[in-house]
Design a protein around this motif. Sequence first.
Motif, PDB file in Angstrom:
ATOM      1  N   THR A   1      -2.778  53.760  73.224  1.00 21.32           N
ATOM      2  CA  THR A   1      -1.429  53.197  73.160  1.00 21.32           C
ATOM      3  C   THR A   1      -0.623  53.674  74.359  1.00 21.32           C
ATOM      4  N   VAL A   2       0.019  52.726  75.046  1.00 22.82           N
ATOM      5  CA  VAL A   2       0.768  53.032  76.265  1.00 22.82           C
ATOM      6  C   VAL A   2       2.215  52.573  76.107  1.00 22.82           C
ATOM      7  N   ASP A   3       3.152  53.460  76.417  1.00 27.15           N
ATOM      8  CA  ASP A   3       4.581  53.118  76.434  1.00 27.15           C
ATOM      9  C   ASP A   3       5.110  53.185  77.858  1.00 27.15           C
ATOM     10  N   ILE A   4       5.919  52.195  78.239  1.00 33.41           N
ATOM     11  CA  ILE A   4       6.651  52.222  79.492  1.00 33.41           C
ATOM     12  C   ILE A   4       8.093  52.538  79.146  1.00 33.41           C
ATOM     13  N   VAL A   5       8.627  53.625  79.684  1.00 29.42           N
ATOM     14  CA  VAL A   5       9.952  54.114  79.313  1.00 29.42           C
ATOM     15  C   VAL A   5      10.836  54.152  80.552  1.00 29.42           C
ATOM     16  N   ASP A   6      12.101  53.689  80.425  1.00 28.41           N
ATOM     17  CA  ASP A   6      12.999  53.692  81.580  1.00 28.41           C
ATOM     18  C   ASP A   6      13.637  55.067  81.765  1.00 28.41           C
ATOM     19  N   ALA A   7      14.538  55.172  82.761  1.00 23.73           N
ATOM     20  CA  ALA A   7      15.138  56.463  83.101  1.00 23.73           C
ATOM     21  C   ALA A   7      16.023  57.010  81.990  1.00 23.73           C
ATOM     22  N   ASP A   8      16.487  56.142  81.098  1.00 20.18           N
ATOM     23  CA  ASP A   8      17.328  56.580  79.984  1.00 20.18           C
ATOM     24  C   ASP A   8      16.508  56.962  78.745  1.00 20.18           C
ATOM     25  N   GLY A   9      15.183  56.888  78.864  1.00 21.92           N
ATOM     26  CA  GLY A   9      14.330  57.229  77.739  1.00 21.92           C
ATOM     27  C   GLY A   9      14.101  56.087  76.780  1.00 21.92           C
ATOM     28  N   LYS A  10      14.537  54.889  77.137  1.00 26.74           N
ATOM     29  CA  LYS A  10      14.371  53.729  76.281  1.00 26.74           C
ATOM     30  C   LYS A  10      13.040  53.040  76.569  1.00 26.74           C
ATOM     31  N   ARG A  11      12.293  52.750  75.520  1.00 22.46           N
ATOM     32  CA  ARG A  11      11.008  52.070  75.703  1.00 22.46           C
ATOM     33  C   ARG A  11      11.254  50.598  76.042  1.00 22.46           C
ATOM     34  N   VAL A  12      10.591  50.137  77.133  1.00 24.55           N
ATOM     35  CA  VAL A  12      10.741  48.738  77.527  1.00 24.55           C
ATOM     36  C   VAL A  12       9.478  47.932  77.247  1.00 24.55           C
ATOM     37  N   ARG A  13       8.361  48.644  77.087  1.00 21.94           N
ATOM     38  CA  ARG A  13       7.114  47.919  76.831  1.00 21.94           C
ATOM     39  C   ARG A  13       6.121  48.836  76.137  1.00 21.94           C
TER      40      ARG A  13
ATOM     41  N   ALA B   1      11.226  40.209  83.370  1.00 21.33           N
ATOM     42  CA  ALA B   1      10.912  41.137  84.462  1.00 21.33           C
ATOM     43  C   ALA B   1      11.835  42.349  84.385  1.00 21.33           C
ATOM     44  N   ILE B   2      11.273  43.505  84.520  1.00 19.02           N
ATOM     45  CA  ILE B   2      12.077  44.729  84.417  1.00 19.02           C
ATOM     46  C   ILE B   2      12.956  44.885  85.669  1.00 19.02           C
ATOM     47  N   ALA B   3      14.055  45.620  85.524  1.00 16.87           N
ATOM     48  CA  ALA B   3      14.932  45.895  86.659  1.00 16.87           C
ATOM     49  C   ALA B   3      14.320  47.003  87.518  1.00 16.87           C
ATOM     50  N   ALA B   4      14.722  47.051  88.784  1.00 20.19           N
ATOM     51  CA  ALA B   4      14.241  48.115  89.665  1.00 20.19           C
ATOM     52  C   ALA B   4      14.720  49.466  89.140  1.00 20.19           C
ATOM     53  N   GLY B   5      13.887  50.465  89.260  1.00 22.41           N
ATOM     54  CA  GLY B   5      14.274  51.797  88.797  1.00 22.41           C
ATOM     55  C   GLY B   5      13.069  52.692  88.586  1.00 22.41           C
ATOM     56  N   ARG B   6      13.319  53.820  87.961  1.00 27.94           N
ATOM     57  CA  ARG B   6      12.245  54.791  87.708  1.00 27.94           C
ATOM     58  C   ARG B   6      11.769  54.642  86.268  1.00 27.94           C
ATOM     59  N   TYR B   7      10.453  54.599  86.118  1.00 29.77           N
ATOM     60  CA  TYR B   7       9.850  54.403  84.802  1.00 29.77           C
ATOM     61  C   TYR B   7       8.771  55.448  84.577  1.00 29.77           C
ATOM     62  N   ALA B   8       8.716  55.913  83.336  1.00 31.45           N
ATOM     63  CA  ALA B   8       7.677  56.866  82.930  1.00 31.45           C
ATOM     64  C   ALA B   8       6.602  56.111  82.163  1.00 31.45           C
ATOM     65  N   ILE B   9       5.361  56.541  82.315  1.00 28.77           N
ATOM     66  CA  ILE B   9       4.225  55.932  81.624  1.00 28.77           C
ATOM     67  C   ILE B   9       3.623  56.990  80.708  1.00 28.77           C
ATOM     68  N   ARG B  10       3.613  56.714  79.421  1.00 32.00           N
ATOM     69  CA  ARG B  10       3.126  57.664  78.423  1.00 32.00           C
ATOM     70  C   ARG B  10       1.981  57.019  77.650  1.00 32.00           C
ATOM     71  N   ALA B  11       0.845  57.684  77.622  1.00 28.16           N
ATOM     72  CA  ALA B  11      -0.334  57.144  76.950  1.00 28.16           C
ATOM     73  C   ALA B  11      -0.928  58.181  76.011  1.00 28.16           C
ATOM     74  N   VAL B  12      -1.345  57.716  74.819  1.00 31.54           N
ATOM     75  CA  VAL B  12      -1.992  58.586  73.839  1.00 31.54           C
ATOM     76  C   VAL B  12      -3.195  57.863  73.252  1.00 31.54           C
TER      77      VAL B  12
END
Length: 228
Positions: A129-141, A166-177
């Motif tokens: 399972t993979v989550d894409i999270v924006d700079a505010d900690g909100k999951r976008v995908r 389409a996501i906005a430009a910015g920093r995103y974290a990728i979290r996988a478990v």
Amino acid sequence: MSTIPGTSASGDNGYSLLGLGVQSEARSSALGQADFLHLMTEQLKNQDPLKPLDSQQFLGQLAQFSTVQGIDSMQSAMGAMASVMESDQTLRAAALVGHDALVEVDSLDLAAGASVQGEITAPSAGPVTVDIVDADGKRVRRMTVEAGAAGPAAFEWDGRDDAGNAIAAGRYAIRAVAGNADPSAEDAALLPFCVKANVDSVSIESTGLSLNLSGLGSFPLSAVRRIG
């Protein structure tokens, strides 16, 4: 008490011998081999006849000087070797330009709608399972990757959120478990994640070589897991 003639404050010869005075600007402040031997000769010439220099002490001084000279030579040789190795490493790194590099990341800066390709290191066969999270900690995908076996599992994100926008430009974290656990949980056992990008150029930094990856930025050479 014996003295070395010509070392008075008013004598130029004494100051020349010790590398001081008006000639100090043109000479090194450190004693060289010729200066050392000159001083030793003067010491022998002006020693007290009733109390001559101990031969063991004299030999000890020579041995000390030889040791220091040897260390200086070794340091110079090591410095030259390090310079050659650094130049060779730079040339090798320059050959990476135009190739794809796989680097381990936990977050990255993305342009609007940019896609991401990479690999997730799965502990075993099964879903990841993979989550894409924006700079505010909100999951976008949230996505699911099926790993065929333990090891690298290919991953691709098209740069869109769960609604297909389409996501906005910015920093995103990728979290996988592994499995169907929540990647955003505090105690989540996150899996290593690598992103693939093209090497645009190579930079020589004070901390070492860095690869400038298209759309990702600069990464140290040590962060590269695979080329091609």
